[in-house]
Motif scaffolding. Structure first.
Motif, PDB file in Angstrom:
ATOM      1  N   TRP A 171       0.819  -1.210   0.000  1.00 20.76           N
ATOM      2  CA  TRP A 171       0.000   0.000   0.000  1.00 20.76           C
ATOM      3  C   TRP A 171       0.854   1.262   0.000  1.00 20.76           C
ATOM      4  N   LEU A 172       2.076   1.189   0.500  1.00 24.19           N
ATOM      5  CA  LEU A 172       2.972   2.337   0.368  1.00 24.19           C
ATOM      6  C   LEU A 172       3.485   2.477  -1.067  1.00 24.19           C
ATOM      7  N   HIS A 173       3.675   1.345  -1.758  1.00 23.73           N
ATOM      8  CA  HIS A 173       4.133   1.416  -3.147  1.00 23.73           C
ATOM      9  C   HIS A 173       3.052   2.015  -4.050  1.00 23.73           C
ATOM     10  N   ALA A 174       1.775   1.925  -3.615  1.00 22.40           N
ATOM     11  CA  ALA A 174       0.689   2.479  -4.428  1.00 22.40           C
ATOM     12  C   ALA A 174       0.756   4.002  -4.521  1.00 22.40           C
ATOM     13  N   LEU A 175       1.444   4.661  -3.585  1.00 23.00           N
ATOM     14  CA  LEU A 175       1.568   6.124  -3.644  1.00 23.00           C
ATOM     15  C   LEU A 175       2.413   6.580  -4.830  1.00 23.00           C
ATOM     16  N   PRO A 176       3.665   6.107  -5.005  1.00 19.74           N
ATOM     17  CA  PRO A 176       4.400   6.508  -6.214  1.00 19.74           C
ATOM     18  C   PRO A 176       3.803   5.969  -7.504  1.00 19.74           C
ATOM     19  N   GLU A 177       3.043   4.878  -7.432  1.00 22.23           N
ATOM     20  CA  GLU A 177       2.430   4.353  -8.648  1.00 22.23           C
ATOM     21  C   GLU A 177       1.385   5.310  -9.222  1.00 22.23           C
ATOM     22  N   LYS A 185      -6.265  13.297 -12.611  1.00 22.30           N
ATOM     23  CA  LYS A 185      -6.398  14.112 -11.404  1.00 22.30           C
ATOM     24  C   LYS A 185      -7.722  13.867 -10.694  1.00 22.30           C
ATOM     25  N   GLU A 186      -8.765  13.545 -11.461  1.00 21.37           N
ATOM     26  CA  GLU A 186     -10.067  13.294 -10.844  1.00 21.37           C
ATOM     27  C   GLU A 186     -10.064  12.011 -10.008  1.00 21.37           C
ATOM     28  N   GLU A 187      -9.186  11.074 -10.338  1.00 21.82           N
ATOM     29  CA  GLU A 187      -9.145   9.789  -9.643  1.00 21.82           C
ATOM     30  C   GLU A 187      -8.211   9.801  -8.439  1.00 21.82           C
ATOM     31  N   ILE A 188      -7.297  10.767  -8.380  1.00 23.82           N
ATOM     32  CA  ILE A 188      -6.270  10.750  -7.321  1.00 23.82           C
ATOM     33  C   ILE A 188      -6.874  10.883  -5.927  1.00 23.82           C
ATOM     34  N   PRO A 189      -7.810  11.818  -5.639  1.00 22.78           N
ATOM     35  CA  PRO A 189      -8.347  11.894  -4.266  1.00 22.78           C
ATOM     36  C   PRO A 189      -9.004  10.599  -3.803  1.00 22.78           C
ATOM     37  N   ARG A 190      -9.760   9.947  -4.684  1.00 23.46           N
ATOM     38  CA  ARG A 190     -10.415   8.687  -4.292  1.00 23.46           C
ATOM     39  C   ARG A 190      -9.392   7.614  -3.966  1.00 23.46           C
ATOM     40  N   GLN A 191      -8.370   7.478  -4.802  1.00 24.95           N
ATOM     41  CA  GLN A 191      -7.359   6.458  -4.555  1.00 24.95           C
ATOM     42  C   GLN A 191      -6.522   6.781  -3.324  1.00 24.95           C
ATOM     43  N   LEU A 192      -6.267   8.057  -3.086  1.00 26.18           N
ATOM     44  CA  LEU A 192      -5.515   8.432  -1.871  1.00 26.18           C
ATOM     45  C   LEU A 192      -6.301   8.080  -0.614  1.00 26.18           C
ATOM     46  N   ARG A 193      -7.604   8.298  -0.628  1.00 27.76           N
ATOM     47  CA  ARG A 193      -8.429   7.920   0.527  1.00 27.76           C
ATOM     48  C   ARG A 193      -8.389   6.418   0.766  1.00 27.76           C
ATOM     49  N   LEU A 197      -6.805   4.657   4.126  1.00 23.00           N
ATOM     50  CA  LEU A 197      -7.606   3.813   5.013  1.00 23.00           C
ATOM     51  C   LEU A 197      -6.948   2.462   5.234  1.00 23.00           C
ATOM     52  N   TYR A 198      -6.417   1.871   4.173  1.00 19.90           N
ATOM     53  CA  TYR A 198      -5.730   0.588   4.338  1.00 19.90           C
ATOM     54  C   TYR A 198      -4.494   0.735   5.217  1.00 19.90           C
ATOM     55  N   LEU A 199      -3.714   1.776   5.001  1.00 22.37           N
ATOM     56  CA  LEU A 199      -2.498   1.964   5.798  1.00 22.37           C
ATOM     57  C   LEU A 199      -2.823   2.197   7.267  1.00 22.37           C
ATOM     58  N   VAL A 200      -3.863   2.976   7.537  1.00 22.22           N
ATOM     59  CA  VAL A 200      -4.236   3.247   8.927  1.00 22.22           C
ATOM     60  C   VAL A 200      -4.677   1.967   9.621  1.00 22.22           C
ATOM     61  N   HIS A 201      -5.503   1.162   8.965  1.00 24.32           N
ATOM     62  CA  HIS A 201      -6.011  -0.059   9.594  1.00 24.32           C
ATOM     63  C   HIS A 201      -4.913  -1.108   9.767  1.00 24.32           C
ATOM     64  N   ILE A 202      -4.079  -1.292   8.745  1.00 24.60           N
ATOM     65  CA  ILE A 202      -3.029  -2.313   8.848  1.00 24.60           C
ATOM     66  C   ILE A 202      -1.965  -1.892   9.851  1.00 24.60           C
ATOM     67  N   ALA A 203      -1.517  -0.634   9.772  1.00 25.85           N
ATOM     68  CA  ALA A 203      -0.510  -0.152  10.726  1.00 25.85           C
ATOM     69  C   ALA A 203      -1.078  -0.109  12.141  1.00 25.85           C
ATOM     70  N   GLY A 204      -2.360   0.237  12.275  1.00 28.26           N
ATOM     71  CA  GLY A 204      -2.970   0.252  13.608  1.00 28.26           C
ATOM     72  C   GLY A 204      -3.016  -1.128  14.227  1.00 28.26           C
ATOM     73  N   ALA A 205      -3.406  -2.142  13.458  1.00 27.19           N
ATOM     74  CA  ALA A 205      -3.425  -3.512  13.981  1.00 27.19           C
ATOM     75  C   ALA A 205      -2.017  -3.985  14.319  1.00 27.19           C
TER      76      ALA A 205
END
Length: 375
Positions: A171-177, A185-193, A197-205
């Motif tokens: 999920w961190l590699h998805a940022l530079p991808e 540009k219209e798709e970037i905010p949705r994909q960033l969210r 969310l995945y990073l917060v949940h996985i890192a939190g667990a």
């Protein structure tokens, strides 16, 4: 003899050069780490990148087992597997998705969504099988009490820690991808969210030592996401085929119910029965020590319930809008079919022809009117 046309060359270290060759650059960095394993001087440093760190021998009834806990050196391992994920991403894109795209002739918007769903189907299927294997072999499904017993679960088996490191790396590699794939540009905010969310949940667990609960929740989440992206791929190949979307809707609702039930069972009822242990930062229970108090637990449970409720509300709203559009389309088709039937229906005409409003017979004379008999 015909020569293959050369691809356009880009200036060294320019933006286009980096975009077109980012997988090759990552492969060179990974290869340099693997070559470093061959030399005694650099082997110890190379192992920091490849293998999970912070191993501890834990005594058991059958002997000693090697377990792991988290630490700052995990960031080095995650960095290495980020480059591995970038290479695998490029392999799937070039050798599978691009070949399928050339046959389908999709538009630019559908082309972008097809690539996104193709990558995520591959990842979700692999992670789902891997996660199911870990959950079954560790006995988390056969013994649900193990999800909260002996909390905090500071010491992790190798496969559990390695799974979490690879998930964070993906999920961190998805940022530079987003930059390498030239996402609109219209798709970037949705994909960033989604990535956040995945990073917060996985890192939190991982940091709160809720890795056992996190594994089962990821399994449920990846199951629903796999069906969704698989349905999108089938839809792009055949727009009349929407059966998988109906299957995804059922799976989505079931996984949401199981997710919410597990959260309430573990955080609301299981963890309060666990005795609070002393703070020991060297063991890695700092975050779990802060988490395992009633105020923090109830706050997290409330946030989770609100988040799941918002997800279900958006899902219901989406399904209602989809069904409304479907029924409107069906009704318009029925009206159009009825209109064509009325136009195609032959009109019943009288014999002969009309002249000045009077019906003439075939021979040109007016038809005789039938006299009525008087009573």
């Amino acid at each position: 003899m015909a020569f293959r046309r050369r691809a356009k060359s880009h200036p060294l270290f320019s933006q286009e050069f980096l975009i077109h060759n980012h997988a090759d650059i990552g492969f060179c960095l990974v290869l340099s780490v693997l070559v470093a394993l061959m030399f005694e001087v650099s082997a110890k440093t190379a192992f920091l990148f490849i293998l999970p760190q912070y191993n501890v021998s834990v005594p058991t009834a059958d002997g000693e087992l090697v377990h792991y806990h988290y630490g700052l050196k995990d960031l080095v391992t995650i960095l290495f597997y980020i480059f591995i994920a970038i290479i695998l991403h490029a392999v799937v894109q070039e050798y599978a998705l691009d070949k399928i795209n050339r046959r389908l002739h999709l538009s630019k918007i559908k082309h972008s969504k097809f690539n996104e769903s193709g990558q995520l189907v591959t990842f979700h299927l692999t992670s789902m099988i891997w996660c199911l294997y870990v959950v079954v072999t560790e006995g988390y499904l056969s013994n649900p009490r193990s999800l909260w017993e002996n909390y905090p679960h500071v010491y992790l088996p190798f496969q559990v820690k390695f799974f979490y490191l690879c998930q964070l790396a993906y999920w961190l590699h998805a940022l530079p991808e987003l930059y390498f794939q030239k996402v609109r540009k219209e798709e970037i905010p949705r994909q960033l969210r989604c990535i956040a969310l995945y990073l917060v949940h996985i890192a939190g667990a991982y940091l709160l030592n809720l890795t056992r609960l996190g594994l089962i929740l990821l399994l449920l989440q990846y199951l629903a996401e796999f069906f969704f992206h698989m349905a999108r791929l089938v839809y792009f190949t055949d727009e009349n085929n929407e059966k998988l979307f109906n299957i995804w809707a059922v799976v989505f609702v079931v996984t949401r119910l199981f997710t919410l039930t597990l959260y309430i069972l573990v955080i609301g009822f299981g963890l309060p029965r666990v005795e609070n242990q002393a703070l020991d930062p060297e063991r890695g229970n700092f975050f779990s020590f802060l988490f395992n108090n009633i105020l923090f637990r109830m706050s997290v449970l409330l946030l989770v319930c609100l988040f799941q409720a918002s997800v279900m509300w958006r899902f219901i709203h989406f399904q209602l809008r989809r069904w409304r559009e479907y029924w409107n389309e069906q009704s318009s088709r029925k009206r159009a079919a009825a209109g064509t039937k009325q136009q195609a229906k032959p009109l019943k005409r009288d014999s002969g022809y009309h002249e000045n409003g009077v019906v003439k017979a075939e021979n040109g004379t007016s038809p005789r009117t039938k006299k009525l008999k008087s009573p």
